[in-house]
Design a protein around this motif. Structure first.
Motif, short mmCIF file in Angstrom:
data_model
loop_
_atom_site.label_atom_id
_atom_site.label_comp_id
_atom_site.label_asym_id
_atom_site.label_seq_id
_atom_site.Cartn_x
_atom_site.Cartn_y
_atom_site.Cartn_z
N PHE A 286 0.85 -1.04 0.05
CA PHE A 286 -0.08 -0.05 -0.08
C PHE A 286 0.86 1.29 -0.04
CE2 PHE A 286 0.18 -2.29 4.02
CZ PHE A 286 0.88 -1.03 5.02
N ALA A 287 0.43 2.44 -0.51
CA ALA A 287 0.86 3.64 -0.50
C ALA A 287 -0.07 4.65 -0.16
CB ALA A 287 1.50 3.87 -1.83
N GLY A 288 0.33 5.99 -0.08
CA GLY A 288 -0.47 6.91 0.24
C GLY A 288 0.18 8.20 0.88
N VAL A 289 -0.76 8.82 1.45
CA VAL A 289 -0.06 10.29 2.11
C VAL A 289 -0.07 10.03 3.67
CG1 VAL A 289 -0.78 11.82 0.08
CG2 VAL A 289 -2.47 11.48 2.05
N SER A 290 0.71 10.88 4.31
CA SER A 290 1.19 10.85 5.64
C SER A 290 1.33 12.04 6.35
CB SER A 290 2.32 9.93 6.17
OG SER A 290 3.66 10.42 5.48
N SER A 291 0.97 12.38 7.22
CA SER A 291 1.23 13.67 8.02
C SER A 291 1.44 13.45 9.59
CB SER A 291 0.00 14.79 7.99
OG SER A 291 0.12 15.81 8.88
N HIS A 292 2.61 14.02 10.11
CA HIS A 292 2.95 13.93 11.42
C HIS A 292 3.03 15.20 12.08
CE1 HIS A 292 4.04 10.11 9.90
NE2 HIS A 292 3.70 9.64 11.01
N ALA A 293 2.60 15.36 13.57
CA ALA A 293 2.89 16.30 14.39
C ALA A 293 3.72 15.92 15.49
CB ALA A 293 1.62 17.07 14.80
N MET A 294 4.82 16.79 15.80
CA MET A 294 5.72 16.35 16.77
C MET A 294 6.03 17.40 17.76
SD MET A 294 6.22 14.63 13.98
CE MET A 294 7.15 15.61 12.78
N THR A 295 6.17 17.04 19.04
CA THR A 295 6.19 18.00 20.18
C THR A 295 7.18 17.51 20.91
OG1 THR A 295 3.87 18.56 20.39
CG2 THR A 295 5.08 19.17 22.03
N PRO A 296 8.53 18.30 21.03
CA PRO A 296 9.60 17.87 21.98
C PRO A 296 9.34 18.19 23.33
CG PRO A 296 10.20 19.06 19.74
CD PRO A 296 8.72 19.28 20.11
N LYS A 297 9.75 17.57 24.13
CA LYS A 297 9.77 17.74 25.68
C LYS A 297 11.15 17.61 26.23
CE LYS A 297 5.40 17.67 26.02
NZ LYS A 297 4.44 18.77 26.13
N PRO A 298 12.14 18.48 25.87
CA PRO A 298 13.53 18.46 26.30
C PRO A 298 13.71 18.42 27.62
CG PRO A 298 13.03 20.54 25.03
CD PRO A 298 11.88 19.82 25.14
N GLN A 299 14.78 17.80 28.06
CA GLN A 299 15.19 18.12 29.63
C GLN A 299 15.74 19.55 29.91
OE1 GLN A 299 17.82 14.65 29.66
NE2 GLN A 299 16.10 13.16 29.77
N ILE A 300 16.48 19.95 28.88
CA ILE A 300 17.19 21.24 29.00
C ILE A 300 16.57 22.11 27.72
CG2 ILE A 300 19.39 22.51 29.13
CD1 ILE A 300 20.48 19.72 30.49
N GLY A 301 16.33 23.49 28.07
CA GLY A 301 16.19 24.38 26.80
C GLY A 301 14.63 24.53 26.50
N THR A 302 14.39 24.96 25.44
CA THR A 302 12.88 25.20 24.88
C THR A 302 12.70 24.19 23.80
OG1 THR A 302 13.63 26.73 23.45
CG2 THR A 302 13.14 27.84 25.49
N SER A 303 11.44 23.85 23.80
CA SER A 303 10.88 23.04 22.83
C SER A 303 10.20 23.90 21.76
CB SER A 303 9.75 22.10 23.34
OG SER A 303 8.63 22.93 23.80
N ALA A 304 10.25 23.24 20.54
CA ALA A 304 9.96 23.83 19.17
C ALA A 304 9.08 22.87 18.64
CB ALA A 304 10.97 24.52 18.55
N ASP A 305 7.74 22.97 18.47
CA ASP A 305 6.96 22.11 17.64
C ASP A 305 7.21 22.04 16.20
OD1 ASP A 305 5.67 21.61 20.20
OD2 ASP A 305 3.86 22.30 19.70
N TYR A 306 7.34 20.87 15.73
CA TYR A 306 7.46 20.75 14.28
C TYR A 306 6.43 19.71 13.77
CZ TYR A 306 10.66 16.89 15.45
OH TYR A 306 11.03 15.51 15.98
N SER A 307 6.34 19.91 12.52
CA SER A 307 5.32 18.81 11.84
C SER A 307 5.91 18.60 10.39
CB SER A 307 4.17 19.40 11.39
OG SER A 307 4.07 20.68 10.58
N SER A 308 5.41 17.38 9.81
CA SER A 308 6.11 17.04 8.32
C SER A 308 4.76 16.24 7.66
CB SER A 308 6.98 15.97 8.63
OG SER A 308 6.67 14.84 9.40
N SER A 309 4.98 16.24 6.44
CA SER A 309 3.93 15.45 5.60
C SER A 309 4.64 15.10 4.29
CB SER A 309 2.89 16.44 5.23
OG SER A 309 3.36 17.40 4.63
#
Length: 191
Positions: A34-57
């Motif tokens: 099978f084949a198709g389209v995909s989309s993901h959303a990621m939320t980092p939870k770092p131990q140190i520093g700030t997080s920056a959400d990112y996504s991909s498709s």
């Protein structure tokens, strides 16, 4: 959002005209591609520093094998991979997402099913400018709603369509990343 997506997937299957008829035979055994389209959303939870959400498709490709387990159930070990362009907190990068898992499916009738799966999820991020990549992996789960043409002797016998949602937690050296994904796929099963 995950609950809303599950409700949407369930509503989609219901709106396709699921009937309450019983299965005449068990789900067909066989390989599926099978084949198709995909989309993901990621939320980092770092131990140190700030997080920056990112996504991909991008595009997704996968293979499975279906084992019929009686009239209403099947078991599908699977492998999926997606190549995606990243946006948001990470720029100028591409992402690869993979899942190695197993899915149990409940067949509502001879064509429509609902499934739940668990698996090992992975992510590879590659910077397009520096050619440096980093990877992470972890466990996750998901739900699937789908239709598979049960007519084995028709011109379109073996064709299937699925909508899949996933939730996983993957681990980099310095951060945990919560991953949510959705895939819409079209495939063919050799029976």
């Amino acid at each position: 959002m995950f609950i809303r997506t599950i409700s949407l997937a369930s509503g989609l299957v219901m709106s396709l005209g699921i009937s309450a008829q019983a299965l005449a035979e068990q789900p067909a055994n066989g390989f599926g591609l099978f084949a198709g389209v995909s989309s993901h959303a990621m939320t980092p939870k770092p131990q140190i520093g700030t997080s920056a959400d990112y996504s991909s498709s991008g595009l997704s490709l996968g293979i499975d094998y279906q084992f019929g387990l009686g009239e209403s159930f099947s078991l599908n070990p699977f492998l999926m991979s997606a190549g995606e362009r990243v946006s948001g907190g990470i720029t100028d990068s591409t992402a690869g997402h993979g899942i190695l898992g197993v899915e149990g499916r409940y067949w509502i009738n001879s064509e429509y099913f609902l499934g739940a799966h668990v698996g090992s999820y992975s992510e590879v991020l590659q910077s397009n400018s520096s050619n440096v990549s980093t990877s992470a992996s972890g466990g996750g789960f998901g739900l699937t709603a789908g239709w598979e043409n049960s007519a084995r002797d028709s011109a379109f016998g073996g064709i299937f369509v699925t909508l899949q949602v996933d939730k996983a937690k993957i681990r980099y050296d310095n951060a945990d990343v919560e991953l949510s994904g959705m895939r819409m796929q079209v495939g063919y099963r050799w029976k």
